[in-house]
Design an enzyme around this catalytic site. Structure first.
Site, PDB file in Angstrom:
ATOM      1  CG  ASN A  59      -0.750  -0.330   2.468  1.00 20.31           C
ATOM      2  OD1 ASN A  59      -0.172  -1.361   2.757  1.00 20.31           O
ATOM      3  ND2 ASN A  59      -1.086   0.539   3.381  1.00 20.31           N
ATOM      4  CG  ASP A  60       0.037   4.174   2.929  1.00 19.44           C
ATOM      5  OD1 ASP A  60      -0.913   3.608   2.392  1.00 19.44           O
ATOM      6  OD2 ASP A  60      -0.042   4.771   4.011  1.00 19.44           O
TER       7      ASP A  60
END
Ligand SMILES: *[C@@H]1O[C@H](CO)[C@@H](O)[C@H](O)[C@H]1NC(C)=O
Ligand SMILES: *[C@@H]1O[C@H](CO)[C@@H](O)[C@H](O)[C@H]1NC(C)=O
Ligand SMILES: *[C@@H]1O[C@H](CO)[C@@H](O)[C@H](O)[C@H]1NC(C)=O
Ligand SMILES: *[C@@H]1O[C@H](CO)[C@@H](O)[C@H](O)[C@H]1NC(C)=O
Ligand SMILES: *[C@@H]1O[C@H](CO)[C@@H](O)[C@H](O)[C@H]1NC(C)=O
Length: 580
Positions: A59-60
């Site tokens: 993700n991020d």
């Protein structure tokens, strides 16, 4: 002279020799044809030049930086599978010399300490005055509280920064008494004030439900004290995460600026990610580096009224200053839009958008975004057109480049604006809904016209990216849409119409440009020279066997001129082959 050797994606072992630092050498092993099939493509939807780890969940983007001639990208990573459920997140780590081809290193941070036992969550890189990078990141500690930790490179002489050390004195910022235990995270890059104190921004949800971006100050980067006044605070939007604060040069200047030393004259941009809507918003304002406050210039405090980086499917963006090319570069995460069991079975989830250069538009109000120029090194076969016309209700096929890995730039010219439909003021508030009501098959006065991409041979499946011009308050408003409703026959996919207004004076410019990057399951579109961007995930029912046609279409009542079209097929990049 040592070289960074990346062997080509194809079985043919072509070695690119790229300069690294004089003292080190990075070798990325090439893949055999069978490995390529099993570990790299892993069947359909996998991208060819967007950043993805070889497998599993990401993700991020975290701690992006440029250090000793090498770009680093860290990212939220589950080493055990393609899901975020029930896992303790690590930091994946990759390196590159061009932001396009990447080598995968071992995880930089794993959740193996009391202060991060339940996860090494997002954080950012800062350069100390001696040039050493340091990470501030969120640990979910053994008692499930979010705290902020430090990590240092084990050997700062190693341009690859392979190993990271977490000092035992962590955590350096404990959970404040008035903040919810699970809503205190995402330290930004820190910056040094003129008073010699470091500052860092951290997201927090105060117990009375006010979302805040707190500022902490420190003399030594180890002992941090909270500033009484937050940088930003609002009860409107719920928890806001992943704060990013950075200076921008004068309007229209494309060079980026570093955070340190603080540039008093510069305008600053504050970006926040709203958890409830999974959208990123930014605003241009003035940062007061003595009080550590941020003045919104002519904007509302509710960050959901600010500008969007992207009207599509991206979240948790983070920028960094690239000292090599003197530009600011933005990364953002685009998640999957099919169900968790489906992507778990696929073996991977999440891509990063192509790195984008960002700078302040000449109106001083918004940022412009453009894919970093290095992406153009992937361009191969090109087809072009000048001065074509697409008649009302017509289509023109773009033939000669494969539509699954392509970069298309087209400039539409609108001969006259007389026929523009009137826009109801209420419709100004919800461009996404407007794209739904006024789709590609609803003929209009000026528009819809644009591209159909990832289209099946019978056109039953297609993704339309298009513009429509409205008349509003004696002026014109240009709507840009990416409509996914017919993008796939699969029923288990989130396939909305996306939309935003393009801040362009269409009377003055008389034309509008569209650049679309297509990469199997990613369609990333830049309207009006990067004034509006829409990223979408597309899952054709049969991606691998599909012909993936590309067409221009025009469903307005009159002709549209294509003053210029360039379409390139793109080579695959080496993305995250292991570094030996
Ligand atoms: C996560 O854990 C819950 C409860 O133990 C379980 O029901 C669920 O299936 C797990 N999810 C995944 C993706 O493993
Ligand atoms: C640190 O990295 C440099 C450059 O890669 C290398 O020459 C040196 O041997 C490393 N030092 C240690 C202690 O590993
Ligand atoms: C976790 O953080 C909280 C708040 O900072 C602290 O009180 C607690 O002792 C920490 N737990 C561990 C195991 O370090
Ligand atoms: C991920 O995708 C889903 C659609 O499948 C969307 O509703 C959700 O908001 C997205 N999450 C993030 C964090 O972007
Ligand atoms: C253009 O409009 C016609 C009539 O509504 C429709 O059949 C056609 O599919 C539309 N074209 C596109 C690209 O949506």
């Amino acid at each position: 002279m040592a070289a960074l050797r990346l062997s080509a994606y194809a079985a043919v072992a072509v070695h690119l020799c790229l300069l690294l630092s004089p003292s080190s050498s990075l070798r990325v092993r090439g893949l055999s044809e069978s490995e390529e099939a099993s570990t790299v493509r892993q069947g359909s939807y996998r991208t060819a030049y967007h950043f993805q780890p070889a497998k599993n969940w990401q993700n991020d983007p975290n701690g992006p930086m440029y250090y000793k001639g090498v770009y680093h990208l860290f990212y939220q990573y589950n080493p055990h599978g393609a899901t975020w459920s029930n896992v303790t997140i690590s930091w994946g780590h990759s390196v590159s010399v061009d932001l396009v081809n990447w080598g995968a290193l071992d995880n930089a941070l794993d959740p193996d300490s009391p202060f991060d036992a339940n996860g090494c969550w997002s954080g950012s890189a800062t350069f100390l005055p001696d040039g050493t990078p340091v990470m501030l990141y969120t640990g979910v500690n053994a008692s499930n509280n979010q705290v902020q930790n430090l990590a240092f490179p084990k050997n700062a002489s190693d341009p690859l920064l392979r190993e990271w050390i977490k000092p035992t004195y962590n955590s350096v910022i404990p959970l404040p008494a008035d903040v919810l235990n699970d809503n205190f995270r995402d330290p930004s890059t820190a910056w040094l004030g003129r008073d010699g104190l470091w500052r860092v921004a951290v997201s927090a949800q105060i117990k009375d439900s006010v979302a805040s971006t707190l500022i902490y100050r420190s003399k030594d980067f180890r002992r941090w004290e909270r500033n009484a006044e937050p940088l930003y605070s609002s009860g409107a939007a719920g928890m806001v995460e992943c704060p990013d604060l950075f200076p921008v040069a004068e309007p229209g200047i494309q060079n980026g600026l570093d955070l340190v030393p603080p540039n008093r004259a510069a305008r600053h941009v504050l970006k926040l990610s709203v958890m409830a809507t999974h959208q990123d918003y930014y605003v241009v304002g003035r940062y007061d580096d003595a009080a550590d406050t941020f003045a919104l210039v002519g904007a509302y405090n509710d960050c959901r009224t600010w500008h969007r980086f992207d009207y599509g499917h991206v979240y948790a963006s983070k920028s960094f200053y690239d000292a090599g090319k003197k530009r600011r570069v933005l990364w953002s995460w685009a998640n999957e839009s099919d169900p968790e069991p489906v992507y778990i079975a696929r073996g991977w989830a999440g891509v990063q958008t192509v790195p984008r250069k960002i700078w302040l538009a000449s109106d001083g109000k918004q940022l412009l975004q453009w894919p970093i120029e290095e992406i153009e090194t992937l361009r191969k076969t090109r087809v072009g057109l000048l001065g074509a016309e697409v008649n009302a209700g017509g289509m023109k096929e773009i033939i000669g480049v494969a539509g699954t890995q392509a970069d298309v730039e087209v400039v539409f010219e609108i001969p006259a604006l007389d026929g523009a439909e009137n826009l109801d003021p209420n419709q100004l508030l919800d461009p996404q809904r407007l794209c739904g009501e006024k789709g590609a098959s609803v003929p209009g006065g000026v528009g819809p016209f644009g591209l159909l991409v990832l289209a099946s041979s019978d056109l039953q499946e297609h993704t339309s990216i298009f513009f429509r011009v409205f008349r509003h308050a004696g002026k014109y408003k240009v709507l840009m849409c990416t409509d996914l409703r017919r993008s796939t026959k699969r029923a288990d996919v989130y396939k909305p119409p996306y939309g935003g207004f393009v801040d362009i004076d269409i009377e003055k410019e008389s034309g509008i440009s569209l650049r679309t990057l297509i990469d199997h399951s990613v369609v990333e579109s830049y309207g009006g020279g990067g004034r509006a961007v829409i990223t979408a995930r597309v899952y054709l029912e049969h991606e691998e066997t599909n012909t993936n046609r590309m067409l221009m279409f025009n469903n307005r009542t009159g002709m549209v001129k294509v003053s210029k079209l360039d379409a390139w097929e793109l080579k695959a990049a080496n993305v995250n082959v292991p570094v030996v």
